[in-house]
Design a protein around this motif. Structure first.
Motif, PDB file in Angstrom:
ATOM      1  N   ASN A   3      30.299  -5.261  13.023  1.00 30.14           N
ATOM      2  CA  ASN A   3      31.318  -3.756  13.416  1.00 30.14           C
ATOM      3  C   ASN A   3      30.624  -2.666  14.455  1.00 30.14           C
ATOM      4  N   VAL A   4      29.471  -2.688  14.101  1.00 29.16           N
ATOM      5  CA  VAL A   4      28.423  -1.660  14.593  1.00 29.16           C
ATOM      6  C   VAL A   4      28.672  -1.413  15.962  1.00 29.16           C
ATOM      7  N   ILE A   5      28.361  -2.750  16.714  1.00 33.82           N
ATOM      8  CA  ILE A   5      28.603  -3.177  17.745  1.00 33.82           C
ATOM      9  C   ILE A   5      30.088  -2.999  18.694  1.00 33.82           C
ATOM     10  N   ILE A   6      31.158  -2.996  17.844  1.00 39.29           N
ATOM     11  CA  ILE A   6      32.257  -3.639  18.008  1.00 39.29           C
ATOM     12  C   ILE A   6      32.540  -1.805  18.448  1.00 39.29           C
ATOM     13  N   ALA A   7      32.052  -1.432  17.323  1.00 37.59           N
ATOM     14  CA  ALA A   7      32.570   0.457  17.037  1.00 37.59           C
ATOM     15  C   ALA A   7      31.874   1.220  18.679  1.00 37.59           C
ATOM     16  N   THR A   8      30.498   0.992  18.593  1.00 39.09           N
ATOM     17  CA  THR A   8      29.862   1.114  19.980  1.00 39.09           C
ATOM     18  C   THR A   8      30.123   0.401  20.918  1.00 39.09           C
ATOM     19  N   ALA A   9      31.059  -0.510  21.449  1.00 38.45           N
ATOM     20  CA  ALA A   9      31.280  -1.140  23.026  1.00 38.45           C
ATOM     21  C   ALA A   9      33.180  -0.319  23.206  1.00 38.45           C
ATOM     22  N   SER A  10      33.071  -0.197  22.056  1.00 41.54           N
ATOM     23  CA  SER A  10      34.788   0.930  22.164  1.00 41.54           C
ATOM     24  C   SER A  10      34.776   1.906  22.246  1.00 41.54           C
ATOM     25  N   VAL A  11      33.780   2.725  21.909  1.00 45.84           N
ATOM     26  CA  VAL A  11      34.294   4.362  22.220  1.00 45.84           C
ATOM     27  C   VAL A  11      33.276   4.528  24.008  1.00 45.84           C
ATOM     28  N   LEU A  12      32.475   3.149  24.119  1.00 42.95           N
ATOM     29  CA  LEU A  12      31.718   3.372  25.843  1.00 42.95           C
ATOM     30  C   LEU A  12      32.807   3.773  27.007  1.00 42.95           C
ATOM     31  N   GLY A  13      33.571   1.767  25.882  1.00 38.20           N
ATOM     32  CA  GLY A  13      35.033   2.029  27.161  1.00 38.20           C
ATOM     33  C   GLY A  13      36.000   2.835  27.105  1.00 38.20           C
ATOM     34  N   ILE A  14      35.988   3.841  25.817  1.00 39.28           N
ATOM     35  CA  ILE A  14      36.862   4.564  26.018  1.00 39.28           C
ATOM     36  C   ILE A  14      36.536   5.892  26.957  1.00 39.28           C
TER      37      ILE A  14
END
Length: 69
Positions: A3-14
């Motif tokens: 979940n941490v990796i998913i959140a980090t990737a999502s924020v970087l995408g945003i």
């Protein structure tokens, strides 16, 4: 950890989309996109957290029922 990796990737995408929108269209559009997407991401993780807790309680209850038999 997943979940941490998913959140980090999502924020970087945003952040990446926000930068593109601010250059391509306008800063106001980029700001609206950021607010909406961060809000959606927040609620996604709240729902995911609640679902994981519910599944863990269900699993714990099933384990206790098997032990009692």
């Amino acid at each position: 950890m997943k979940n941490v990796i998913i959140a980090t990737a999502s924020v970087l995408g945003i952040i990446a989309v926000r930068m593109i929108l601010s250059f391509a269209i306008s800063e106001q559009v980029a700001e609206v996109f950021t607010q909406v997407s961060c809000g959606a991401l927040f609620f996604y993780f709240i729902i995911l957290f609640a679902k994981n807790r519910r599944d863990a309680k269900k699993h714990e209850t099933e384990s206790n029922n098997h032990r009692a038999k």
